[in-house]
Write a protein that holds these residues in place. Structure first.
Motif, mmCIF file in Angstrom:
data_model
loop_
_atom_site.group_PDB
_atom_site.id
_atom_site.type_symbol
_atom_site.label_atom_id
_atom_site.label_comp_id
_atom_site.label_asym_id
_atom_site.label_seq_id
_atom_site.Cartn_x
_atom_site.Cartn_y
_atom_site.Cartn_z
ATOM 1 N N VAL A 267 0.853 -1.182 0.000
ATOM 2 C CA VAL A 267 0.000 0.000 0.000
ATOM 3 C C VAL A 267 0.892 1.236 0.000
ATOM 4 O O VAL A 267 1.763 1.381 0.861
ATOM 5 N N TYR A 268 0.685 2.145 -0.978
ATOM 6 C CA TYR A 268 1.522 3.342 -1.097
ATOM 7 C C TYR A 268 0.768 4.574 -0.606
ATOM 8 O O TYR A 268 -0.338 4.870 -1.063
ATOM 9 N N ILE A 269 1.410 5.266 0.331
ATOM 10 C CA ILE A 269 0.850 6.478 0.914
ATOM 11 C C ILE A 269 1.958 7.529 0.988
ATOM 12 O O ILE A 269 2.980 7.320 1.644
ATOM 13 N N LYS A 270 1.784 8.633 0.249
ATOM 14 C CA LYS A 270 2.761 9.721 0.222
ATOM 15 C C LYS A 270 4.165 9.220 -0.097
ATOM 16 O O LYS A 270 5.152 9.619 0.523
ATOM 17 N N GLY A 271 4.249 8.294 -1.044
ATOM 18 C CA GLY A 271 5.539 7.805 -1.504
ATOM 19 C C GLY A 271 6.135 6.684 -0.680
ATOM 20 O O GLY A 271 7.176 6.133 -1.032
ATOM 21 N N GLU A 272 5.490 6.313 0.413
ATOM 22 C CA GLU A 272 6.017 5.262 1.276
ATOM 23 C C GLU A 272 5.194 3.990 1.122
ATOM 24 O O GLU A 272 3.967 4.031 1.044
ATOM 25 N N ALA A 273 5.888 2.839 1.061
ATOM 26 C CA ALA A 273 5.220 1.553 0.856
ATOM 27 C C ALA A 273 5.017 0.832 2.188
ATOM 28 O O ALA A 273 5.921 0.766 3.020
ATOM 29 N N PHE A 274 3.805 0.281 2.359
ATOM 30 C CA PHE A 274 3.463 -0.474 3.557
ATOM 31 C C PHE A 274 2.962 -1.863 3.134
ATOM 32 O O PHE A 274 1.976 -1.953 2.396
ATOM 33 N N PRO A 275 3.626 -2.934 3.569
ATOM 34 C CA PRO A 275 3.189 -4.284 3.194
ATOM 35 C C PRO A 275 1.784 -4.576 3.713
ATOM 36 O O PRO A 275 1.485 -4.354 4.885
ATOM 37 N N SER A 276 0.940 -5.067 2.818
ATOM 38 C CA SER A 276 -0.439 -5.380 3.190
ATOM 39 C C SER A 276 -0.559 -6.825 3.638
ATOM 40 O O SER A 276 0.228 -7.688 3.247
ATOM 41 N N MET A 277 -1.585 -7.081 4.433
ATOM 42 C CA MET A 277 -1.848 -8.427 4.916
ATOM 43 C C MET A 277 -2.839 -9.161 4.008
ATOM 44 O O MET A 277 -3.222 -10.285 4.285
ATOM 45 N N PHE A 278 -3.254 -8.490 2.905
ATOM 46 C CA PHE A 278 -4.239 -9.080 2.003
ATOM 47 C C PHE A 278 -3.691 -9.157 0.586
ATOM 48 O O PHE A 278 -2.756 -8.436 0.225
ATOM 49 N N THR A 279 -4.297 -10.023 -0.223
ATOM 50 C CA THR A 279 -3.941 -10.101 -1.636
ATOM 51 C C THR A 279 -4.547 -8.919 -2.377
ATOM 52 O O THR A 279 -5.425 -8.218 -1.850
ATOM 53 N N LEU A 280 -4.117 -8.735 -3.618
ATOM 54 C CA LEU A 280 -4.642 -7.634 -4.411
ATOM 55 C C LEU A 280 -6.137 -7.819 -4.676
ATOM 56 O O LEU A 280 -6.911 -6.855 -4.658
ATOM 57 N N ASN A 281 -6.560 -9.059 -4.915
ATOM 58 C CA ASN A 281 -7.996 -9.317 -5.141
ATOM 59 C C ASN A 281 -8.822 -8.999 -3.898
ATOM 60 O O ASN A 281 -9.922 -8.442 -3.987
ATOM 61 N N GLU A 282 -8.291 -9.349 -2.726
ATOM 62 C CA GLU A 282 -9.008 -9.055 -1.477
ATOM 63 C C GLU A 282 -9.094 -7.542 -1.246
ATOM 64 O O GLU A 282 -10.133 -7.028 -0.827
ATOM 65 N N LEU A 283 -8.009 -6.844 -1.545
ATOM 66 C CA LEU A 283 -8.016 -5.391 -1.373
ATOM 67 C C LEU A 283 -8.967 -4.727 -2.361
ATOM 68 O O LEU A 283 -9.630 -3.740 -2.033
ATOM 69 N N GLU A 284 -9.042 -5.277 -3.565
ATOM 70 C CA GLU A 284 -9.970 -4.727 -4.554
ATOM 71 C C GLU A 284 -11.406 -4.805 -4.046
ATOM 72 O O GLU A 284 -12.188 -3.858 -4.190
ATOM 73 N N GLU A 285 -11.760 -5.925 -3.441
ATOM 74 C CA GLU A 285 -13.110 -6.090 -2.904
ATOM 75 C C GLU A 285 -13.370 -5.128 -1.746
ATOM 76 O O GLU A 285 -14.434 -4.527 -1.648
#
Length: 346
Positions: A267-285
């Motif tokens: 997950v990118y916020i103001k240029g900084e990346a944060f590892p997500s605990m979900f897959t891209l499909n889960e985040l899309e939902e």
């Protein structure tokens, strides 16, 4: 016809493996991008320059091994370096004249000035150009050389949108002329936008870039789960990310975009990346009710953060975000059609 062949190429630095043995070939009219770390990229360039001696492997240009024919580098390989010394007191036109003599260029400069959009700047000194304009002069330098293989190191890093468009137009022109292009970059978004094929090169060798992990039918299953748990989703709308031993929660409007990289969503916020605990499909939902759009198999973007939609080629598009870095996110051809419908454009 194959222009570049790399056979069993590997590189070690003391006790460190920069990259394991790999094979790669590039044909005429083909653009290939290699995404790697700075150390790997510099090692590759030094191999092409003959500054690093290969213990194993070889590089061939048009079937001839460059280590056995030093003249091949000057004649058949043109490298546009990320950091390149320039004669700042010369004008753009004088710069061209200097390199014309070196490369025995026997044509006028009109076409090169036009494609790099330096026509109106040709009497301006290099030192008075912007960074992006100086980058165009670097593009022009390898065009004057006119080799079989063009190697571009970070060609669009830190340049403005107009210069990136110019570079894309240059690659299209070179393809039409039957040239081959190798792009070396640490920016995966640029690699996807520019190249026909994208690879990652690291200690495990060369691997094709996976454009996400979509599974047919997965979206339908996600829809039913969303309906069953709709009340829960609305009660808790924060997106959890993990940093070391901490779980950090973000509100959807804070998020600029999300990228999937080798199965890991960031997950990118103001240029900084944060590892997500979900897959891209889960985040899309989770995010589809908050104005997020799956713009590419590997990307989800917050449409509220999009400032421009740019067409590079007939099949290549990007979204420019309204953030400090003016982030560029790939937009696939099919998703472009969906976006046009969403925007009410024909």
């Amino acid at each position: 016809m194959t222009v570049l062949t790399m056979e069993n190429l590997e590189m070690h630095r003391k006790d460190t493996i920069l990259f394991s043995a790999f094979n790669l070939s590039i044909d005429r009219k083909e653009i290939v991008a290699i995404h790697s770390s700075l150390n790997v990229r510099q090692a590759l360039i030094n191999i092409f320059l003959g500054k690093l001696v290969l213990v194993n492997g070889k590089i061939l240009i048009d079937g001839k091994e460059i280590s056995k024919d030093k003249g091949l580098y000057a004649k058949q390989i043109g490298i546009c370096f990320f950091e390149e010394g320039m004669y700042e007191r010369l004008t753009v036109l004088d710069h061209f004249k200097f390199y014309k003599q070196i490369f025995e260029f026997d044509q006028t400069f009109d076409q090169i000035l036009h494609i790099t959009q330096l026509d109106e700047l040709k009497y301006k000194k290099i030192k008075n150009l912007t960074y992006s304009q100086q980058k165009r002069v670097q593009y022009a330098r390898v065009l004057l050389q006119n080799p079989s293989l063009f190697i571009f190191e970070e060609p669009d890093l830190n340049v403005d949108v107009e210069t990136k468009k110019i570079f894309i137009n240059i690659t299209k022109k070179l393809q039409q002329e039957g040239k081959s292009i190798l792009v070396l970059t640490g920016n995966i978004e640029s690699a996807i936008t520019m190249a026909d094929r994208v690879y990652r090169l690291h200690e495990e060798g060369l691997q094709p870039y996976e454009m996400g992990n979509e599974v047919i039918g997965e979206e339908q299953e996600g829809d039913s789960v969303m309906e069953e748990n709709e009340s829960i989703a609305f009660q808790f709308n924060k997106i959890p990310t993990k940093i070391k031993d901490k779980i950090v929660l973000f509100d959807p409007p804070e998020i600029d975009y999300i990228e999937s990289n080798e199965g890991q969503s960031n997950v990118y916020i103001k240029g900084e990346a944060f590892p997500s605990m979900f897959t891209l499909n889960e985040l899309e939902e989770r995010l589809k009710h908050y104005g997020f759009f799956r713009c590419h198999r590997s990307y989800i973007v917050n449409l509220q953060k999009v400032r421009e939609v740019i067409t590079w080629t007939k099949n290549s598009y990007s979204l420019i975000l309204d953030d400090k870095a003016k982030s560029s996110i790939p937009l696939s051809k099919t998703k472009m059609s969906q976006l046009r419908e969403m925007l009410g454009l024909k």
